[in-house]
Design a protein around this motif. Structure first.
Motif, PDB file in Angstrom:
ATOM      1  N   UNK A 102     -37.203 -41.914 -15.865  1.00  0.00           N
ATOM      2  CA  UNK A 102     -36.106 -41.214 -15.214  1.00  0.00           C
ATOM      3  C   UNK A 102     -35.861 -41.890 -13.886  1.00  0.00           C
ATOM      4  N   UNK A 103     -34.708 -42.341 -13.643  1.00  0.00           N
ATOM      5  CA  UNK A 103     -34.464 -43.212 -12.507  1.00  0.00           C
ATOM      6  C   UNK A 103     -34.508 -42.495 -11.171  1.00  0.00           C
ATOM      7  N   UNK A 104     -35.027 -41.282 -11.134  1.00  0.00           N
ATOM      8  CA  UNK A 104     -35.081 -40.552  -9.869  1.00  0.00           C
ATOM      9  C   UNK A 104     -36.474 -39.987  -9.691  1.00  0.00           C
ATOM     10  N   UNK A 105     -36.949 -39.998  -8.472  1.00  0.00           N
ATOM     11  CA  UNK A 105     -38.232 -39.391  -8.131  1.00  0.00           C
ATOM     12  C   UNK A 105     -37.943 -38.268  -7.168  1.00  0.00           C
ATOM     13  N   UNK A 106     -38.282 -37.050  -7.547  1.00  0.00           N
ATOM     14  CA  UNK A 106     -37.953 -35.914  -6.697  1.00  0.00           C
ATOM     15  C   UNK A 106     -39.174 -35.230  -6.148  1.00  0.00           C
ATOM     16  N   UNK A 127     -38.805 -26.887 -13.694  1.00  0.00           N
ATOM     17  CA  UNK A 127     -38.369 -27.568 -14.908  1.00  0.00           C
ATOM     18  C   UNK A 127     -38.364 -29.059 -14.630  1.00  0.00           C
ATOM     19  N   UNK A 128     -39.021 -29.872 -15.477  1.00  0.00           N
ATOM     20  CA  UNK A 128     -38.992 -31.321 -15.241  1.00  0.00           C
ATOM     21  C   UNK A 128     -37.581 -31.887 -15.127  1.00  0.00           C
ATOM     22  N   UNK A 129     -36.602 -31.221 -15.721  1.00  0.00           N
ATOM     23  CA  UNK A 129     -35.211 -31.666 -15.600  1.00  0.00           C
ATOM     24  C   UNK A 129     -34.793 -31.693 -14.138  1.00  0.00           C
ATOM     25  N   UNK A 130     -35.332 -30.749 -13.345  1.00  0.00           N
ATOM     26  CA  UNK A 130     -35.007 -30.710 -11.921  1.00  0.00           C
ATOM     27  C   UNK A 130     -35.559 -31.916 -11.184  1.00  0.00           C
ATOM     28  N   UNK A 131     -36.586 -32.526 -11.761  1.00  0.00           N
ATOM     29  CA  UNK A 131     -37.278 -33.617 -11.094  1.00  0.00           C
ATOM     30  C   UNK A 131     -36.847 -34.968 -11.643  1.00  0.00           C
ATOM     31  N   UNK A 142     -34.024 -25.685  -5.155  1.00  0.00           N
ATOM     32  CA  UNK A 142     -32.850 -26.297  -4.549  1.00  0.00           C
ATOM     33  C   UNK A 142     -32.809 -27.786  -4.890  1.00  0.00           C
ATOM     34  N   UNK A 143     -31.671 -28.238  -5.389  1.00  0.00           N
ATOM     35  CA  UNK A 143     -31.490 -29.646  -5.709  1.00  0.00           C
ATOM     36  C   UNK A 143     -30.915 -30.414  -4.526  1.00  0.00           C
ATOM     37  N   UNK A 192     -32.982 -38.707  -1.801  1.00  0.00           N
ATOM     38  CA  UNK A 192     -33.380 -39.151  -3.133  1.00  0.00           C
ATOM     39  C   UNK A 192     -34.552 -38.380  -3.711  1.00  0.00           C
ATOM     40  N   UNK A 193     -35.333 -37.694  -2.895  1.00  0.00           N
ATOM     41  CA  UNK A 193     -36.503 -36.989  -3.409  1.00  0.00           C
ATOM     42  C   UNK A 193     -36.582 -35.586  -2.828  1.00  0.00           C
ATOM     43  N   UNK A 194     -37.299 -34.731  -3.535  1.00  0.00           N
ATOM     44  CA  UNK A 194     -37.534 -33.385  -3.036  1.00  0.00           C
ATOM     45  C   UNK A 194     -38.379 -33.418  -1.769  1.00  0.00           C
ATOM     46  N   UNK A 195     -39.264 -34.390  -1.681  1.00  0.00           N
ATOM     47  CA  UNK A 195     -40.073 -34.529  -0.476  1.00  0.00           C
ATOM     48  C   UNK A 195     -39.190 -34.812   0.729  1.00  0.00           C
TER      49      UNK A 195
END
Length: 702
Positions: A14-18, A422-426, A567-568, A580-583
């Protein structure tokens, strides 16, 4: 257990790291390299390599030096040497033999110590080396371990400009020292090498005994000189030959390994031997207890560790790696990850998850499998081991979670706030063995939490006081709001319902306060964070986003949520904050515990007045309130308590200010540690807990 933790990993599918930070890529989900598969399939005893200090190319936690000791003494050996292990019965330090700033050479130990302290106070890496030179004991004060002579020269200029060398009397001019030297020997043993070094030193040369691997054994030599310029080696060779009394002296070939042994007196305690090793990474040393016992690492707060340590250079930095048995590693991890009164079944679930996680991470940190922090799993050494957590590891020995024959990356976090992520969120796609957006019984985290009251003082200050430090007077003020009385001396009034932040003020017994509401103490299950000013949040957001937000920050809203409610992204002044990330999102908002939160904008509200409405803070002008006598008065100040249309009290400001009300601590994926506790208290065993959070996996014995 920590209030907040945040697991980190990268999934290239998945091209995004959240999530916070990043592990090195593990490949597409469900796929492993051949080495990973072989590791997962074999049934031999396993070890774990844990990096305490390192630079793996993506993350850095370097140390200028590491200090090791053991009550039983230490046995040092060079990787590949068949014999010649050296025993040390005092602390041993390791550092890189790179380019250094030679700040001073003095015969006064106090002068050297004072200079080193000045350098350390300015965040420099100072070393004090004692050596015999020209018939006297001298102390060399050096700083740093730089990759090039140019970098060391630049550092010397900075120290000069900072005034560190002002007034310092030195026997030699300040300059740049380096790893270039000539070599004498070999010698029959350490004593003979030390005597030879003293003889070279009597001629005014910098000379140190050194260990050198040769023919599968370790031999003693003397390295003479600390040059930064190879053009001076021939002159040094002639000087050493003249002073050597017929000893064989040569210029070592590039790449020859060694460990230079310096008499280090950098600290205020017992002198230690400092083993300076080449910075090219080819020299690898193993340190183990000479008998039964543990190894203490001074730079890790004096913690003690099982197993052996590997010391080497990696990416030009000193690397310290603890190699320890898998189950012994888990004794510390489970004790640290689930400290406190956790149920036996929750501890067993943690043991299996942690074992699976570290095996799935095999080699991910290049020089090691994992590090010792919550970037991967907390590993603080033997001090966090307890009989209860050790029993949980032993009861599940060798058990791992597998999916279609592969050991899974068993992600977990402190608390999911009542709902798994949900992994979809990540990652933008589902993961078959991670529970997606499902209830998690995390409430036990606040089982014994205090009640805190939000109060207003007669000075106008608003904050929180712990409930057991207040008493209800039974009275109300003119607006019908309860009045409580402080029962203790020096009671803290804090900005949020926890002791995490410094008090706003302190009040004494008898002080009357108006109670605006109550809430449980902030825990990993639910929390309140703030208030934050618009200026502070704007600066924090713009420090992390590529698309800057034009100030001032007036509004901050949730832009979108994922299936679990996390929250996205947020909107600042109506503009999407690109992170780009949740962090990054959590960091931009003041370091929130999770992304499961609401935003309370204290400076944004609507005033209803007759036939008109007014938006604050969108419209300027004075605010008016009608008193009990029916008279309208302009409100002074910029913070008020208002009553909404439903009779609820609200703390509002005339300036932008933001409070975050959230739940959970961590990314929310996989097992919740407090959820495991909740399920165990409901009568579930560890197998049921693991099956709930990692559905479809199997428990396999290695």
């Amino acid at each position: 257990m920590r209030v907040s933790r945040w697991k980190t990993f990268t999934v290239s599918l998945c091209a995004v790291l959240a999530l916070t930070g990043a592990f090195p890529a593990l490949g597409a989900f469900g796929k492993r390299t051949g080495a990973d598969k072989a590791y997962a399939a074999n049934g031999t005893a396993h070890t774990v390599r844990v990096a305490l200090f390192y630079d793996n190319g993506t993350r850095r936690n370097p140390a200028a030096a590491v200090t090791l000791s053991s009550e039983a003494g230490l046995a040092l050996s060079y990787a590949g040497a068949q014999a010649g292990s050296v025993e040390a019965h005092r602390p041993v330090r390791f550092a890189l033999d790179g380019y250094r700033v030679l700040l001073a050479e003095t015969a006064n130990a106090g002068t050297a110590a004072a200079l080193a302290q000045k350098v350390q106070a300015a965040a420099g890496a100072a070393f004090v080396t004692r050596l015999e030179k020209s018939g006297q004991t001298v102390y060399q004060v050096t700083e740093g371990a730089y990759t090039t002579a140019e970098q060391a020269a630049s550092a010397l200029n900075r120290w000069r400009q900072a005034g560190v060398l002002d007034g310092v009397q030195s026997l030699v001019p300040a300059g740049v020292a380096g790893p270039l030297a000539v070599e004498a020997g070999p010698y029959a043993g350490e004593a003979e090498a030390k005597a030879a070094a003293k003889a070279f030193g009597a001629a005014g040369l910098d000379a140190f005994p050194a260990l050198k691997p040769e023919g599968g054994t370790l031999t003693w030599v003397v390295r003479i000189g600390q040059l930064a310029d190879s053009a001076k080696l021939n002159d040094l060779l002639r000087s050493a030959q003249a002073a050597g009394g017929g000893a064989a002296v040569r210029i070592p070939a590039a790449g020859e390994n060694y460990a230079l042994v310096r008499d280090d007196v950098s600290g205020s305690g017992t002198p230690s031997s400092l083993y300076a090793i080449p910075a090219d990474g080819t020299a690898v040393w193993t340190v183990r207890p000479a008998g039964q016992g543990f190894i203490r690492v001074e730079e890790r707060s004096g913690r003690r560790y099982r197993g052996v340590f590997e010391v080497r250079a990696y990416n030009g930095q000193l690397a310290l790696v603890n190699e320890v048995g898998l189950e012994e590693y888990l004794y510390s991890v489970v004790g640290a990850e689930m400290s406190g009164p956790f149920h036996d079944e929750a501890l067993k679930a943690q043991a299996v998850a942690s074992r699976s996680y570290v095996l799935a991470m095999k080699g991910a940190w290049k020089v090691a499998d994992v590090d010792d922090t919550t970037n991967t799993q907390s590993y603080p050494g033997v001090e966090r081991e307890t009989p209860k957590t050790t029993a949980a590891v032993d009861a599940t020995a060798g058990q791992v979670l597998t999916w279609q024959g592969q050991i899974v990356d068993a992600y977990y976090a402190t608390n999911h706030g009542g709902m798994t992520a949900d992994p979809v969120e990540v990652w933008g796609s589902s993961v078959p063995w991670l529970r997606a957006a499902a209830p998690s019984p995390d409430e036990a985290a606040e089982q014994n939490a205090y009640t805190w009251y939000k109060v207003a003082l007669d000075t106008g200050l608003i904050g929180y006081i712990r409930g057991d430090l207040l008493a209800d007077t039974g009275r109300v003020n003119a607006a019908g709001i309860p009045v409580f009385q402080v029962t203790g001396e020096g009671v803290a009034v804090r900005p949020e319902p926890s002791t995490r932040r410094e008090p706003l003020t302190r009040v004494n017994a008898g002080t009357l306060v108006t109670v605006l509401g109550s809430t449980p103490e902030s825990t990993s299950y639910r929390w309140i964070d703030g208030p934050y000013s618009g200026e502070a949040l704007l600066a924090s957001i713009n420090a992390r986003t590529s698309t800057k937000i034009a100030g001032p920050l007036v509004t901050l809203e949730v832009g979108a949520r994922g299936p679990s409610g996390r929250v996205l992204y947020v909107l600042a002044n109506g503009q999407k904050v690109e992170l780009s990330t949740a962090d990054q999102l959590r960091g931009a908002l003041g370091g929130l515990r999770s992304t499961l939160f609401e935003i309370e904008e204290t400076g944004r509200f609507t005033v209803l007045g007759g036939r008109t409405t007014r938006e604050v803070s969108g419209q300027a002008g004075a605010l008016y309130a009608v008193g009990a006598d029916g008279t309208a008065r302009a409100l002074a100040g910029d913070r008020f308590i208002v009553m909404d249309k439903d009779g609820g009290l609200r703390d509002v400001t005339t300036y932008p200010s933001f409070i975050f009300i959230g739940k959970g601590a961590g990314h929310g994926l996989g097992m919740s540690q407090w959820g495991a506790q909740g399920m165990a208290l409901q009568g579930n065993d560890y197998r049921a807990i693991l099956q709930y959070y990692y559905p479809g996996t199997e428990i396999t014995v290695l």
